[in-house]
Design an enzyme around this catalytic site. Structure first.
Site, PDB file in Angstrom:
ATOM      1  N   GLU A 156      91.249  11.520  22.054  1.00  0.00           N
ATOM      2  CA  GLU A 156      90.946  10.400  21.162  1.00  0.00           C
ATOM      3  C   GLU A 156      91.687  10.530  19.829  1.00  0.00           C
ATOM      4  O   GLU A 156      91.075  10.651  18.758  1.00  0.00           O
ATOM      5  CB  GLU A 156      89.443  10.284  20.927  1.00  0.00           C
ATOM      6  CG  GLU A 156      88.699   9.858  22.169  1.00  0.00           C
ATOM      7  CD  GLU A 156      87.230   9.530  21.922  1.00  0.00           C
ATOM      8  OE1 GLU A 156      86.690   9.963  20.874  1.00  0.00           O
ATOM      9  OE2 GLU A 156      86.620   8.856  22.753  1.00  0.00           O
ATOM     10  N   GLU A 312      85.889   8.321  29.827  1.00  0.00           N
ATOM     11  CA  GLU A 312      84.589   8.752  29.295  1.00  0.00           C
ATOM     12  C   GLU A 312      83.679   7.546  29.170  1.00  0.00           C
ATOM     13  O   GLU A 312      84.112   6.479  28.729  1.00  0.00           O
ATOM     14  CB  GLU A 312      84.728   9.327  27.881  1.00  0.00           C
ATOM     15  CG  GLU A 312      85.343  10.678  27.764  1.00  0.00           C
ATOM     16  CD  GLU A 312      85.339  11.148  26.293  1.00  0.00           C
ATOM     17  OE1 GLU A 312      84.474  10.707  25.514  1.00  0.00           O
ATOM     18  OE2 GLU A 312      86.233  11.928  25.945  1.00  0.00           O
TER      19      GLU A 312
HETATM   20  C1  GAL Z   1      83.985  10.817  22.524  1.00  0.00           C
HETATM   21  C2  GAL Z   1      84.695  12.164  22.551  1.00  0.00           C
HETATM   22  C3  GAL Z   1      83.899  13.173  23.341  1.00  0.00           C
HETATM   23  C4  GAL Z   1      82.455  13.153  22.929  1.00  0.00           C
HETATM   24  C5  GAL Z   1      81.930  11.767  23.113  1.00  0.00           C
HETATM   25  C6  GAL Z   1      80.465  11.609  22.780  1.00  0.00           C
HETATM   26  O1  GAL Z   1      84.412  10.045  21.457  1.00  0.00           O
HETATM   27  O2  GAL Z   1      85.967  12.038  23.125  1.00  0.00           O
HETATM   28  O3  GAL Z   1      84.453  14.464  23.124  1.00  0.00           O
HETATM   29  O4  GAL Z   1      82.343  13.543  21.599  1.00  0.00           O
HETATM   30  O5  GAL Z   1      82.635  10.898  22.287  1.00  0.00           O
HETATM   31  O6  GAL Z   1      80.039  10.279  22.948  1.00  0.00           O
END
Ligand code: GAL
Length: 687
Positions: A156, A312
């Site tokens: 990110e 994710e």
């Molecule tokens: C994303 C990040 C992850 C984790 C996640 C939690 O932004 O890439 O590592 O922190 O959020 O929601």
């Protein structure tokens, strides 16, 4: 699609299903259980070691790969492919101690310290060198490992630190400006420095827009936003080049956030072999699925229509909003299927096992603190097994007849201060333009303003304040050759250096739109007025902004009934060449917007995927060599009955199909196979 990406998808043997996997947070004794549970849940890919740097390189140049070797082998034995991280998103504390200059500095001059993550200055040679060394070692060690499917570079980019204002960054900014402008005269011209005695006589005088007494030079801010996105991209590219050199057959990506202002996704996309996206819709936000649909269309469009990865999402609650609701039963499944409907060929989560300590211990995970005796585990493991039933959609795509124009430099410029109104938010405006089309179930691509628009019947342009000559020419050509363009207020105002395009607003689009804007009449929040359609008189609310429009060939579609511009046009329509241009000189309420955009879509011939669906039911069609798959997603809390095309067969999900009548439970999802391909794009029709 390149061979390497094709190979990556092929090895998954269906859609991807998995999660971020951080085994370094757990004793090795947990790993065997992880492998068993991954098999039980149908996991076939994990993103490994994203925050593993400090565990891999415990002291500078001393690498401990033992644990990673072990876990790579175990994953391979369990049949799980690995999206291996380059682990460079969170440098170990020793780097900051030895080289404090690697730490980023804010606009105010505050240095950001280690102890969380992403504490690196993108322009720091020392950081890039240390990251590069690690990446090289990882590539050499695991490049031929049978589990390796994909590289996950960084994480990110720009999420926490999107720009750095330290001296090294200032020097890099100057180098970037020299490349861009060649000499100081050009820079002074582009930045309009004759204003407020800002003329630069020496490159050493130029700096990032650090904290200043009042409004910083807008063109300087705009260039710094460009530079900052590019500087992060060059961190990505530096790692990408090392990987390409050592592992040319392994594709690479990084995970893009949802509509993230600091990072110009259109500039980044060509460097990603497969587009990967992190999506965190808010269960407490009623509009969240609409916004998610937009993000998913953007991701598909960034890859030119090719399948992308949902890298994710939360299995249930996140930990970082002020209050964090779990996803109600069925919602994780429904929202995952929404991503697949819009073109994702992998559904992944953050994270596999819930952390026992650290800042994210209350973030949901596939294996919660309570283990397998939990609702989350039941849902994710059942869904993982169920998802194998969607293998047939892999490789198919969504064909859109409509497009929305989005542009990062415009976003940066539009939201600078000292404008007629500072309440114009691009994301909000984009969603207001997108939502009515989404509600009509019209498939949408998201395109850059200079893209080839010829394949679309309808092109919607929210607030394109900054417009390049090329974009203006493209829009003109699009309408002249028969397209239907919708443009909203405060568009076509400045060039790429935030300099007004003189000659009456919106100078480059005046003849296309058939009007001139004489003055801007923004309204403060809370002030609403009314406008009425000319053709039958329905009234709708308007707020935020009104252009004082002088018609130069356009016809009024709606007129203000009150307020300072009562009796003058609020919305117009103009024939230009073989096409039509609709202009919105104000911000209509939801009903007004829906009517205007539905009329434009009907006029343009941009048909819904399926017409007449109840509100809250989303229909998306994926087409490919394996046939046509119509996804029907009921986001509502009540069961619905919808009519599907003749000859459809239920392929997946929980609806009951009787002839052409499909009963879809609340929060239910069905995928039906269609006998024929129903929609054609504008180009196809011409053939
Ligand atoms: C994303 C990040 C992850 C984790 C996640 C939690 O932004 O890439 O590592 O922190 O959020 O929601």
């Amino acid at each position: 699609m390149t061979d390497s990406v094709e190979r990556m998808w092929a090895r998954l043997n269906g859609l991807g299903y998995g999660a971020d996997y951080n085994p370094e947070q757990w004793p090795a004794s947990t790993w065997a259980e992880d492998m068993k549970l991954m098999r039980d849940a149908g996991v076939n890919i994990v993103s490994l070691g994203i925050f593993g740097w400090a565990q891999i390189e415990k002291r500078p140049g001393e690498y401990d790969f033992g644990w990673l070797d072990e876990i790579m082998d175990q994953l391979h034995e369990a049949g799980v492919s690995v999206c291996l991280a380059t682990a460079t998103a969170s440098p170990p504390p020793w780097l900051a101690r030895l080289h404090p200059e690697t730490l980023p500095v804010t606009k105010e001059g505050t240095r950001l310290w280690p102890g969380s993550r992403q504490h690196f200055c993108p322009s720091s040679d020392r950081y890039r060198q240390a990251a590069g060394n690690l990446v090289r070692r990882l590539a050499q060690r695991y490049g031929t490992h049978p589990a390796l499917a994909l590289w996950h570079i960084g994480n990110e980019y720009g999420c926490h630190v999107s720009a750095c204002y330290c001296d090294a960054s200032a020097a890099a900014f100057r180098r970037w400006l020299r490349d861009r402008y060649g000499d100081l005269d050009a820079l002074n011209g582009a930045w309009s420095t004759a204003f407020w005695s800002q003329r630069y006589g020496d490159w050493a005088e130029v700096s990032p827009p650090r904290i200043a007494p009042t409004f910083a030079n807008p063109a300087q801010q705009l260039d710094f936003a460009r530079f900052s996105s590019e500087e992060l991209r060059s961190c990505y590219q530096t790692e990408r080049e090392i990987l390409r050199e050592i592992t040319p057959r392994i594709p690479a990506t990084t995970n893009l956030l949802s509509l993230w202002k600091p990072v110009d996704f259109f500039a980044w996309a060509p460097g990603l072999d497969v587009i990967a996206h992190d999506s965190y819709p808010d269960p407490d936000d009623g509009q969240t699925v609409t916004a998610a649909a937009f993000n998913y269309d953007l991701m598909r469009s960034l890859g030119g229509g090719r399948p992308w990865m949902l890298m994710e999402q939360a299995p249930s609650a996140v930990n970082w909003r002020l209050s964090n609701s779990p996803k109600p039963p069925g919602v994780m499944r429904l929202w995952s299927c929404q991503a697949v409907a819009h073109g994702a060929d992998a559904v992944m989560f953050f994270q596999w096992r819930a952390s026992a300590g650290g800042a994210e211990k209350f973030h949901s995970a596939l294996v919660p603190h309570g283990g397998t005796a939990t609702r989350t585990w039941r849902e994710v493991s059942e869904f993982g097994r169920e998802l194998t039933g969607l293998a047939g959609v892999r490789g198919s795509t969504v064909r859109a007849q409509a497009a929305i124009v989005l542009d990062w430099p415009n976003w940066w410029a539009l939201e600078l201060e000292s404008h007629p109104s500072t309440w114009v938010s691009l994301v909000e405006q984009v969603h207001r333009h997108h939502a009515p089309l989404w509600r009509e179930n019209i498939a949408i691509d998201v395109v850059a303003p200079e893209a080839d628009l010829s394949g679309y019947r309808l092109v919607v342009v929210p607030n394109l304040y900054l417009i390049t000559d090329r974009a203006a020419a493209g829009l003109r050509e699009y309408v002249a050759s028969g397209g239907h363009l919708v443009v909203s207020f405060f568009s076509g105002i400045v060039d790429e250096h935030d300099r007004i395009r003189l000659g009456g607003y919106p100078a480059p689009l005046r003849d296309v739109l058939g009007l001139r804007v004489d003055e801007f009449w923004p309204w403060p929040p809370g002030t609403t007025h009314e406008a009425r359609f000319e053709d039958g008189g329905a009234a709708f609310g308007v707020d935020l902004w009104a252009d004082a429009i002088e018609l130069e060939g356009a016809a009024p579609v709606a007129v203000y009934t009150d307020g300072p511009l009562a009796g003058t046009p609020a919305v117009t329509r103009h024939r230009f060449g073989d096409g039509t241009a609709t202009y919105l000189g104000t911000r209509p309420d939801e009903a007004g917007m829906r009517r205007i955009l539905a009329a434009a879509a009907a006029d343009a011939g941009a048909a819904p995927v399926l017409a007449g669906l109840p509100d809250g039911v989303e229909a998306v069609r994926r087409e490919g060599p394996g046939g046509s798959h119509l996804f029907l997603l009921n986001h509502g809390a009540e069961p619905v009955t919808v009519t599907v095309p003749d000859g459809s067969a239920l392929r997946f999900g929980d609806g009951v199909l009787d002839g052409t009548s499909l009963n879809l439970p609340a929060r239910g999802v069905s995928v039906v196979g269609e006998a024929v391909q129903v929609q054609k794009s504008k180009n196809q029709e011409a053939m």
